[in-house]
Design a protein around this motif. Sequence first.
Motif, PDB file in Angstrom:
ATOM      1  N   LYS A 328       0.830  -1.212   0.000  1.00 28.14           N
ATOM      2  CA  LYS A 328       0.000   0.000   0.000  1.00 28.14           C
ATOM      3  C   LYS A 328       0.862   1.260   0.000  1.00 28.14           C
ATOM      4  CE  LYS A 328      -3.810   2.266   2.428  1.00 28.14           C
ATOM      5  NZ  LYS A 328      -3.184   3.595   2.280  1.00 28.14           N
ATOM      6  N   SER A 331       2.166   1.818  -3.367  1.00 28.70           N
ATOM      7  CA  SER A 331       1.096   2.233  -4.285  1.00 28.70           C
ATOM      8  C   SER A 331       0.740   3.703  -4.115  1.00 28.70           C
ATOM      9  CB  SER A 331      -0.144   1.360  -4.072  1.00 28.70           C
ATOM     10  OG  SER A 331       0.129   0.021  -4.387  1.00 28.70           O
ATOM     11  N   ASP A 332       0.936   4.216  -2.898  1.00 28.95           N
ATOM     12  CA  ASP A 332       0.628   5.626  -2.622  1.00 28.95           C
ATOM     13  C   ASP A 332       1.730   6.559  -3.134  1.00 28.95           C
ATOM     14  OD1 ASP A 332      -1.717   4.896  -1.435  1.00 28.95           O
ATOM     15  OD2 ASP A 332      -0.930   4.925   0.612  1.00 28.95           O
ATOM     16  N   CYS A 360      -4.521  -3.324  -6.861  1.00 26.53           N
ATOM     17  CA  CYS A 360      -3.379  -2.577  -6.323  1.00 26.53           C
ATOM     18  C   CYS A 360      -2.302  -2.445  -7.403  1.00 26.53           C
ATOM     19  CB  CYS A 360      -2.824  -3.300  -5.096  1.00 26.53           C
ATOM     20  SG  CYS A 360      -1.299  -2.603  -4.457  1.00 26.53           S
TER      21      CYS A 360
END
Length: 476
Positions: A328, A331-332, A360
């Motif tokens: 995550k 991915s950000d 994702c």
Amino acid sequence: METTFVIQKTQKKQKLSEKEDISGNIKSLGSLPEEVLRHILSFLPTKDAVRTSVLSKRWEFLWVSIPNLSFERYTSDKSKFVETELLMNFVDRALCLRDSSVIKRFALSCDVLFDHEASRVYTCISTAVNHNVQELNIDIDIRGFDVVFSLPSCLFTCKTLTSLYLNMWARKLNLPTTICFSNLKILTIEYLTFSNEYLTQQLFSSLPVLEELKLEDCSWGDLKFVTISAPKLHSLSIFKMGMQDGDIQRSGDLCLVTIVGDSLKEFYYKGLMFAEYCLYNSFSVEKAEIVTKPEYDRKPTNIARFLWNLLIGLSGVELLRLSSDMVKVLSDSPEFLPHMPMFNNLIDLIIVDYRVDLDCTVLLKILQKSPCLQTLSFSEGISLSLNRKEDDMILDPVPLCFLSHLKWINIGTYFGLEEELLAVKILLKNAVVLDKINITCPASYDKNFDRQVKVLTQLLELPRTSQNCKIRALTV
């Protein structure tokens, strides 16, 4: 055929001498050679081994030459704490009576609050080194000791030492100017703060035969650069779970740690990402694990950069375990996405900790970059946002591994929700050569037959591109 055992009644107070036989065949324990007896005693806690001295004259001093000595701050059942004064009296007596034989393993666990206690600990470690110790476990709680504590310099040049465990509970490690662990193969350091950049660098460059290194909740303090260079290092584990007190200042961990991994086979990182780790010449790494959580008091881009650097250094792995939090965080920070390395050797990919979204971007990118992937596992499950329900472009282009190599998919913690079913549907649709998909449901489903039937029926009705694919649903 029935067998009957007859137990003959013997005298209640029968006493065996050292020369007597049991049942006329098996010799008594006391008649065994002293070398064998010492070997047997080495498996006992040191306190119990000492107690055997009251058995007979022959046993009186056997314990003084046993190869393993262990002195713990707690009693054997861990229920009572032993005062340092009493413990050190016992240690002093054991070492004073000891002959010149080699100490194979020496373990000491105690608190240090006063100067005289520090001096006694220093002396007993020196004594163990002088007895050519091979394995040394030092667990000293010096949090209540205000004076600087140093380990004996002879420890850092011990030629017989093959394994060292060192824990000084969040205090600074004062290193001597001369360090040379010529035979050390296993090094574990816990809850220490490194304070001198030059000496810390010397420590991690003086390990010519080291094979295993483990750093747990250590801090690099104010250090800016460190290189871990051990030519035979096989396994490196770094755990950063966070301290229970404030002895280690988290804000001080801004160090760049370069790991020269010419022989490195296994790399593990678990916990919070405080420092930046870069793997250099690490093409030999076969197994890696990065399980980390985001630090909300740090810039997300910094954490993402640290993680990208690690992934680049692990591009040759065969087994890769990643946390969903790590996926995550990456991915950000999409600016790093174009730098994703190729994982040409990756066979097993495992996502752990929490359920991951099939959409994702980082997960999809890793799949695109892993042409030989054979096993894909989601330990806590997988799902897909329902707003992507009509979108068939999730796996576009379809990863090469889905077309040629992917044989097994494992999905844990499956509840049969619509968003979970949708993710499984897309996987089955695109995995052309899939042999088996294992789906694990909660244990509570064992008691709900109707729920089991519903979940299994939904799964079996999903279209499968691979004609050989078997769907296996089970509970744990």
